[in-house]
Design an enzyme around this catalytic site. Structure first.
Site, mmCIF file in Angstrom:
data_model
loop_
_atom_site.group_PDB
_atom_site.id
_atom_site.type_symbol
_atom_site.label_atom_id
_atom_site.label_comp_id
_atom_site.label_asym_id
_atom_site.label_seq_id
_atom_site.Cartn_x
_atom_site.Cartn_y
_atom_site.Cartn_z
ATOM 1 N N CYS A 12 -14.104 2.509 -28.342
ATOM 2 C CA CYS A 12 -15.440 3.109 -28.439
ATOM 3 C C CYS A 12 -16.065 3.292 -27.063
ATOM 4 C CB CYS A 12 -16.321 2.234 -29.321
ATOM 5 S SG CYS A 12 -15.486 1.784 -30.839
ATOM 6 N N GLU A 13 -15.484 4.126 -26.243
ATOM 7 C CA GLU A 13 -16.005 4.470 -24.918
ATOM 8 C C GLU A 13 -15.523 5.887 -24.637
ATOM 9 O OE1 GLU A 13 -17.387 2.320 -22.433
ATOM 10 O OE2 GLU A 13 -17.037 0.370 -23.399
ATOM 11 N N PRO A 72 4.760 -5.173 -0.640
ATOM 12 C CA PRO A 72 4.748 -4.003 -1.522
ATOM 13 C C PRO A 72 4.567 -4.406 -2.983
ATOM 14 C CG PRO A 72 7.001 -4.590 -1.042
ATOM 15 C CD PRO A 72 6.134 -5.519 -0.225
ATOM 16 N N GLY A 73 3.773 -3.640 -3.714
ATOM 17 C CA GLY A 73 3.628 -3.879 -5.147
ATOM 18 C C GLY A 73 3.966 -2.617 -5.917
ATOM 19 N N ARG A 107 -6.078 2.485 -15.625
ATOM 20 C CA ARG A 107 -6.135 3.282 -14.384
ATOM 21 C C ARG A 107 -6.811 4.653 -14.564
ATOM 22 N NH1 ARG A 107 -2.426 4.907 -11.753
ATOM 23 N NH2 ARG A 107 -3.287 4.468 -9.712
ATOM 24 N N GLY A 133 0.754 -1.239 0.000
ATOM 25 C CA GLY A 133 0.000 0.000 0.000
ATOM 26 C C GLY A 133 0.785 1.290 0.000
ATOM 27 N N TYR A 173 0.089 -2.198 -12.119
ATOM 28 C CA TYR A 173 -1.325 -2.126 -12.478
ATOM 29 C C TYR A 173 -1.500 -1.539 -13.877
ATOM 30 C CZ TYR A 173 -1.316 -3.032 -7.536
ATOM 31 O OH TYR A 173 -1.041 -3.572 -6.313
ATOM 32 N N TYR A 199 -9.955 4.673 -12.183
ATOM 33 C CA TYR A 199 -9.774 5.404 -10.919
ATOM 34 C C TYR A 199 -9.615 6.909 -11.119
ATOM 35 C CZ TYR A 199 -7.701 0.751 -9.749
ATOM 36 O OH TYR A 199 -7.414 -0.574 -9.603
HETATM 37 C C1 LIG Z 1 -2.773 -5.374 -3.953
HETATM 38 C C2 LIG Z 1 -2.293 -5.906 -2.693
HETATM 39 C C3 LIG Z 1 -1.004 -5.589 -2.225
HETATM 40 C C4 LIG Z 1 -0.100 -4.619 -2.934
HETATM 41 O O1 LIG Z 1 -0.561 -3.309 -2.845
HETATM 42 P P1 LIG Z 1 0.333 -2.092 -3.349
HETATM 43 O O2 LIG Z 1 -0.509 -0.919 -3.111
HETATM 44 O O3 LIG Z 1 0.605 -2.320 -4.803
HETATM 45 O O4 LIG Z 1 1.584 -2.083 -2.553
HETATM 46 C C5 LIG Z 1 -0.563 -6.193 -1.071
HETATM 47 N N1 LIG Z 1 -1.358 -7.064 -0.373
HETATM 48 C C6 LIG Z 1 -2.590 -7.379 -0.792
HETATM 49 C C7 LIG Z 1 -3.410 -8.331 0.003
HETATM 50 C C8 LIG Z 1 -3.107 -6.819 -1.954
HETATM 51 O O5 LIG Z 1 -4.347 -7.127 -2.353
#
Ligand SMILES: *Cc1c(COP(=O)(O)O)cnc(C)c1O
Length: 412
Positions: free
Chosen positions: A342-343, A274-275, A312, A239, A371, A316
């Protein structure tokens, strides 16, 4: 420091010219920087060295096999949310002892696959799931290590679609239900509740919500301790936000220091997922101007990347920085950058000041490494983009562009 930079007025990824990549591999094209991925992983992971921790990269942010391999080589664990992601993580060489399985809707076959691989932990999101895991594990004569995902009812102050830890969200268990669930789990034969987990949302730009959630989880752990349930793993999810526009998210170090302080003497193994913070700013989407179009009120750049490539902005209303790939000295125009789909929701950016561009010229959409491709689709029967990794002077085709044959491959 930055690996997407202008050199002689041309945008580069590390040592490779983006215009040359577009020429060779076509557009739309995702380009990732290996050095940036490594730097981000290292910066994140080393921020928690004071803690007994494991960094489990969230595969859904960018699940390209070559990206996973690169991170696995650096020692990353992985956070998965499906059997498909488990398959990818194992193929990339991630040790199963570093894999955690999150997600609200795990099916029995996915649970069985993860048990067979002997992953570290299931992050369980409902009482039904706990029973399902117990049954599947029993049928395989195994014991599943589980954490319950707690919904700590904390407002992460992010976009509603990526806020997950509030009472109204579908994720996790409230603490009252969770307390009962731990007691039930303790009595079940084939699950072992050894952890607590939360993931309160994505693109957080302050650490306060994390610390607020942490406080609640630590208090909850105490309560469990009184019931004779010993928790040794604490998973704080992912997150941490990134800079898309002018956000100033905390450096992982700040998060690491705050965590170390809060967890001193607590004897917990910490898992982080982390992603975005690893992959987001390690990638761009390169697109070509197909047409320029002037209406009485707007100047449009109609480009060959669309919401099927990068959803995105449409999903969002999110902001991605955009620039020309080759600098010019034409006057600036206020553009809407839109795709061919077409949107009316198919746009990449609105009201952006960019030096005037001509048909055939290139744009770079920044912060597209997370993402981006993973949320892409074939809507409008568009072929999905190729993905390239630049590593210094080297170019790796991490995924070739789809063909018309790929499009029909599974249909009769
Ligand atoms: C999506 C997700 C993450 C990664 O979130 P980021 O905002 O990309 O860091 C970590 N844990 C869970 C359970 C998720 O669904």
């Amino acid at each position: 420091m930055h690996h997407f930079e202008f050199k002689n007025n041309e945008l580069h990824a590390e040592n490779i010219s983006i215009a040359e990549l577009a020429n060779e591999y076509g557009t739309p094209l995702y380009v990732y920087s290996a050095a940036t991925l490594r730097r981000h992983f290292k910066a994140f992971d080393s921020a928690f060295t004071g803690l007994d921790h494991m960094t489990c990269y969230s595969v859904k942010a960018n699940s390209n096999l070559s990206v996973l391999r690169l991170l696995a080589e650096m020692g990353a664990g992985m956070d998965i949310v499906s059997g498909g992601e488990l398959f990818r993580a194992l193929k990339a060489g991630v040790s199963s002892s570093k894999i955690v399985f999150s997600g609200v809707g795990k099916k029995a076959y996915e649970i069985a696959e993860a048990l067979k691989a002997d992953i570290l932990m299931f992050n369980v999101e409902s009482v039904g799931e706990m029973h399902r895991i117990n049954e599947v594990a029993m049928s395989m004569n195994k014991t599943a290590r589980i954490s319950f995902r707690i919904n700590p009812d904390v407002d992460p102050k992010t976009h509603p679609y990526i806020s997950t830890g509030m009472k109204k969200n579908k994720f996790g268990l409230d603490m009252v239900t969770a307390k009962e669930a731990y007691q039930t789990a303790k009595k079940l034969s084939n699950v072992n509740p050894v952890g607590i987990d939360c993931h309160i949302g994505s693109q957080l730009t302050t650490i306060e919500p994390f610390l607020e959630a942490l406080d609640k989880l630590l208090a909850f752990r105490e309560e469990l301790g009184l019931l004779g349930i010993e928790i040794e793993h604490l998973d704080l999810g992912g997150g941490l936000g990134i800079t898309y526009d002018e956000e100033q998210p905390p450096h992982p170090k700040e998060f690491g220091e705050a965590l170390s302080k809060a967890l001193e003497g607590k004897n917990l193994k910490v898992i982080l997922e982390p992603g975005r913070v690893i992959a987001g700013n390690a990638g761009i989407l390169v697109t070509e101007v197909i047409y320029t179009k002037k209406t009485p009120t707007k100047d449009f750049l109609i480009v060959d990347a669309a919401m099927n490539d990068l959803v995105r902005p449409s999903l969002y209303q999110s902001y991605h920085n955009i620039s020309e790939v080759v600098k010019n000295d034409r006057p600036v125009v206020d553009y809407d950058v839109v795709g061919p789909i077409c949107e009316s929701g198919d746009f990449l950016a609105k009201d952006r000041e960019i030096p005037e561009l001509m048909q055939g010229e290139l744009l770079a959409v920044y912060s597209a490494g997370a993402y981006g491709f993973t949320m892409s689709s074939n809507y409008n029967s568009r072929l999905r983009a190729a993905e390239i990794i630049v590593d210094g002077d080297d170019v790796i085709v991490a995924r070739r562009r789809e063909t018309y044959e790929d499009l029909l491959n599974l249909e009769s």
